[in-house]
Structure formats: structure tokens, C-alpha cells
Write a protein that holds these residues in place. Structure first.
Motif, PDB file in Angstrom:
ATOM      1  N   TYR A 104       0.786  -1.234   0.000  1.00  0.00           N
ATOM      2  CA  TYR A 104       0.000   0.000   0.000  1.00  0.00           C
ATOM      3  C   TYR A 104       0.814   1.277   0.000  1.00  0.00           C
ATOM      4  CZ  TYR A 104      -3.402  -3.511   1.203  1.00  0.00           C
ATOM      5  OH  TYR A 104      -4.167  -4.643   1.188  1.00  0.00           O
ATOM      6  N   VAL A 105       2.110   1.199  -0.052  1.00  0.00           N
ATOM      7  CA  VAL A 105       2.975   2.373   0.005  1.00  0.00           C
ATOM      8  C   VAL A 105       2.833   3.223  -1.254  1.00  0.00           C
ATOM      9  CG1 VAL A 105       5.363   3.152   0.179  1.00  0.00           C
ATOM     10  CG2 VAL A 105       4.588   1.165   1.491  1.00  0.00           C
ATOM     11  N   ALA A 106       2.921   2.592  -2.401  1.00  0.00           N
ATOM     12  CA  ALA A 106       2.830   3.259  -3.699  1.00  0.00           C
ATOM     13  C   ALA A 106       2.439   2.211  -4.736  1.00  0.00           C
ATOM     14  CB  ALA A 106       4.173   3.899  -4.065  1.00  0.00           C
ATOM     15  N   PRO A 107       1.930   2.625  -5.873  1.00  0.00           N
ATOM     16  CA  PRO A 107       1.478   1.651  -6.879  1.00  0.00           C
ATOM     17  C   PRO A 107       2.548   0.657  -7.327  1.00  0.00           C
ATOM     18  CG  PRO A 107       0.695   3.837  -7.443  1.00  0.00           C
ATOM     19  CD  PRO A 107       1.633   4.000  -6.276  1.00  0.00           C
ATOM     20  N   ASN A 108       3.817   1.046  -7.275  1.00  0.00           N
ATOM     21  CA  ASN A 108       4.880   0.161  -7.756  1.00  0.00           C
ATOM     22  C   ASN A 108       5.867  -0.234  -6.655  1.00  0.00           C
ATOM     23  OD1 ASN A 108       5.971   2.720  -7.509  1.00  0.00           O
ATOM     24  ND2 ASN A 108       7.382   2.438  -9.213  1.00  0.00           N
ATOM     25  N   PHE A 109       5.415  -0.238  -5.409  1.00  0.00           N
ATOM     26  CA  PHE A 109       6.330  -0.479  -4.291  1.00  0.00           C
ATOM     27  C   PHE A 109       5.718  -1.475  -3.316  1.00  0.00           C
ATOM     28  CE2 PHE A 109       8.921   0.725  -0.582  1.00  0.00           C
ATOM     29  CZ  PHE A 109      10.162   0.876  -1.172  1.00  0.00           C
ATOM     30  N   ILE A 110       6.549  -2.372  -2.790  1.00  0.00           N
ATOM     31  CA  ILE A 110       6.128  -3.346  -1.782  1.00  0.00           C
ATOM     32  C   ILE A 110       7.171  -3.328  -0.658  1.00  0.00           C
ATOM     33  CG2 ILE A 110       5.771  -5.802  -1.263  1.00  0.00           C
ATOM     34  CD1 ILE A 110       5.059  -6.185  -4.257  1.00  0.00           C
ATOM     35  N   VAL A 111       6.700  -3.340   0.572  1.00  0.00           N
ATOM     36  CA  VAL A 111       7.591  -3.504   1.722  1.00  0.00           C
ATOM     37  C   VAL A 111       7.335  -4.904   2.270  1.00  0.00           C
ATOM     38  CG1 VAL A 111       8.229  -2.693   4.012  1.00  0.00           C
ATOM     39  CG2 VAL A 111       7.550  -1.054   2.258  1.00  0.00           C
ATOM     40  N   LEU A 112       8.387  -5.675   2.376  1.00  0.00           N
ATOM     41  CA  LEU A 112       8.298  -7.054   2.832  1.00  0.00           C
ATOM     42  C   LEU A 112       8.945  -7.152   4.212  1.00  0.00           C
ATOM     43  CD1 LEU A 112       7.491  -9.917   1.815  1.00  0.00           C
ATOM     44  CD2 LEU A 112       9.869 -10.171   1.096  1.00  0.00           C
ATOM     45  N   THR A 113       8.161  -7.598   5.200  1.00  0.00           N
ATOM     46  CA  THR A 113       8.696  -7.856   6.535  1.00  0.00           C
ATOM     47  C   THR A 113       8.853  -9.365   6.649  1.00  0.00           C
ATOM     48  OG1 THR A 113       7.572  -5.922   7.447  1.00  0.00           O
ATOM     49  CG2 THR A 113       8.335  -7.588   9.014  1.00  0.00           C
ATOM     50  N   VAL A 114      10.085  -9.810   6.786  1.00  0.00           N
ATOM     51  CA  VAL A 114      10.397 -11.238   6.837  1.00  0.00           C
ATOM     52  C   VAL A 114      10.480 -11.671   8.295  1.00  0.00           C
ATOM     53  CG1 VAL A 114      12.003 -13.033   6.105  1.00  0.00           C
ATOM     54  CG2 VAL A 114      11.700 -10.976   4.683  1.00  0.00           C
ATOM     55  N   TYR A 115       9.640 -12.649   8.669  1.00  0.00           N
ATOM     56  CA  TYR A 115       9.617 -13.146  10.045  1.00  0.00           C
ATOM     57  C   TYR A 115      10.904 -13.903  10.351  1.00  0.00           C
ATOM     58  CZ  TYR A 115       4.578 -12.212   9.711  1.00  0.00           C
ATOM     59  OH  TYR A 115       3.350 -11.639   9.534  1.00  0.00           O
ATOM     60  N   PRO A 116      11.304 -13.921  11.626  1.00  0.00           N
ATOM     61  CA  PRO A 116      12.558 -14.587  11.999  1.00  0.00           C
ATOM     62  C   PRO A 116      12.638 -16.051  11.560  1.00  0.00           C
ATOM     63  CG  PRO A 116      11.740 -13.282  13.825  1.00  0.00           C
ATOM     64  CD  PRO A 116      10.669 -13.262  12.770  1.00  0.00           C
ATOM     65  N   GLU A 117      11.530 -16.783  11.602  1.00  0.00           N
ATOM     66  CA  GLU A 117      11.550 -18.212  11.269  1.00  0.00           C
ATOM     67  C   GLU A 117      11.482 -18.486   9.758  1.00  0.00           C
ATOM     68  OE1 GLU A 117       7.431 -16.805  12.262  1.00  0.00           O
ATOM     69  OE2 GLU A 117       9.340 -16.671  13.269  1.00  0.00           O
ATOM     70  N   ALA A 118      11.353 -17.454   8.962  1.00  0.00           N
ATOM     71  CA  ALA A 118      11.241 -17.632   7.511  1.00  0.00           C
ATOM     72  C   ALA A 118      12.547 -18.128   6.898  1.00  0.00           C
ATOM     73  CB  ALA A 118      10.833 -16.320   6.853  1.00  0.00           C
ATOM     74  N   ASP A 119      12.417 -18.855   5.820  1.00  0.00           N
ATOM     75  CA  ASP A 119      13.567 -19.328   5.053  1.00  0.00           C
ATOM     76  C   ASP A 119      13.953 -18.229   4.073  1.00  0.00           C
ATOM     77  OD1 ASP A 119      15.427 -20.580   3.440  1.00  0.00           O
ATOM     78  OD2 ASP A 119      14.022 -22.053   2.625  1.00  0.00           O
ATOM     79  N   TYR A 120      14.833 -17.332   4.524  1.00  0.00           N
ATOM     80  CA  TYR A 120      15.158 -16.180   3.680  1.00  0.00           C
ATOM     81  C   TYR A 120      15.877 -16.594   2.397  1.00  0.00           C
ATOM     82  CZ  TYR A 120      16.456 -11.750   1.828  1.00  0.00           C
ATOM     83  OH  TYR A 120      16.588 -10.681   0.962  1.00  0.00           O
ATOM     84  N   ARG A 121      16.618 -17.668   2.441  1.00  0.00           N
ATOM     85  CA  ARG A 121      17.308 -18.126   1.226  1.00  0.00           C
ATOM     86  C   ARG A 121      16.289 -18.351   0.101  1.00  0.00           C
ATOM     87  NH1 ARG A 121      21.980 -22.162   1.515  1.00  0.00           N
ATOM     88  NH2 ARG A 121      23.119 -20.360   0.863  1.00  0.00           N
TER      89      ARG A 121
END
Length: 152
Positions: A104-121
Motif C-alpha cells: 500500500y505504500v505506492a502503486p509500484n512499491f512493496i515492503v516485505l517484513t520477513v519473520y525470523p523463522e522464515a527461510d530467507y534463502r
């Protein structure tokens, strides 16, 4: 307006050398003793993420961020979508990972919050595939220790 028990923290930071090269953003927070715990990730701040504990100074009824006291293990990724038509598909793909997707920041923008247990790889692998397709650009605005370690 924030929920009862929550307040805002004003984050002021520079992104260049000029006097005009600064940005001000407000982030929802909860008071925790002498400090504040950020409820969600700042959109543009390069070093903060959800659940970080920060010290603020109060001035004229506002709380201004001064320093990071304790970094959470949440990471923040900023994503610029090159084609708005592809944004919804990218949002849905990212939502399948253990993360929070803020489109919801802007039409072409996404903010991703990665949870600690997520597989970031796996998340980074997906993001890199989208970079190779020229669908996005991304910045690991606040990549935390556990997620960094998963890339080694």
C-alpha cells in the motif's frame, strides 16, 4: 490515528549529502519502559524493522527516533516493481512465505517484513528470479543476522 496504547515514532534520516536529502517517516510503536518497540517495519528507513526496540527523545509531544537499542530478528526488504501489471502476482507469491507483504505504500512499491523463522534463502531466490526477469528491483534495507547467515 493509532490504536489505544500505541503511539508514533518519528524517524528522520538522510539518504544523500545535500540538505534536501532526508526523509521523515512515522512508525507505530508501543512504549516499553524507557524505550519504544516498533509495531511494524518502517517503509524507507535503511536500518530498522518490526519489533526493534528504539530510544527516542520527546519534543513537543512527539517521539523522535534517536538510536536502535535492540534489533529484532525481523528483516525488511524494499521492492520496486517495474511493471504494475505484475505487482499482484508478486504480492501473492511473497505471501506464501513467512512474511508480511505491505503493497500500500505506492502503486509500484512493496515492503516485505520477513519473520525470523522464515527461510530467507528461498525468499531471496524468488526475488533474484524476478530481478533476472526485469520484473523488480529490491533492497535488503534491514537484513538481520539469522537471515544473513542463511545465505552463507
Amino acid at each position: 490515528m493509532f490504536e489505544p496504547g500505541y503511539t508514533e515514532v518519528v524517524v528522520f534520516y538522510r539518504f544523500g549529502e545535500g540538505i534536501e536529502d532526508y526523509f521523515i517517516e512515522t512508525v507505530e510503536a508501543r512504549k516499553e519502559g524507557a524505550y519504544f518497540k516498533l509495531v511494524n517495519a518502517p517503509v524507507f528507513a535503511p536500518n530498522l524493522s518490526a519489533e526493534d526496540i528504539v530510544r527516542c527523545r520527546e519534543e513537543n509531544g512527539k517521539n523522535y527516533y534517536e538510536e536502535l537499542i535492540h534489533a529484532s530478528e525481523f528483516s525488511t526488504i524494499q521492492i520496486l516493481v517495474n511493471s504494475i501489471e505484475q505487482k499482484k502476482g508478486i504480492e501473492l507469491a511473497l505471501a506464501a512465505y513467512e512474511c508480511d507483504v505491505n503493497p500500500y505504500v505506492a502503486p509500484n512499491f512493496i515492503v516485505l517484513t520477513v519473520y525470523p523463522e522464515a527461510d530467507y534463502r528461498s525468499i531471496q531466490k524468488y526475488l533474484m528470479s524476478k530481478v533476472r526477469e526485469d520484473a523488480i528491483q529490491f533492497k535488503e534495507a534491514s537484513l538481520r543476522t539469522k537471515h544473513k547467515a542463511s545465505l552463507m
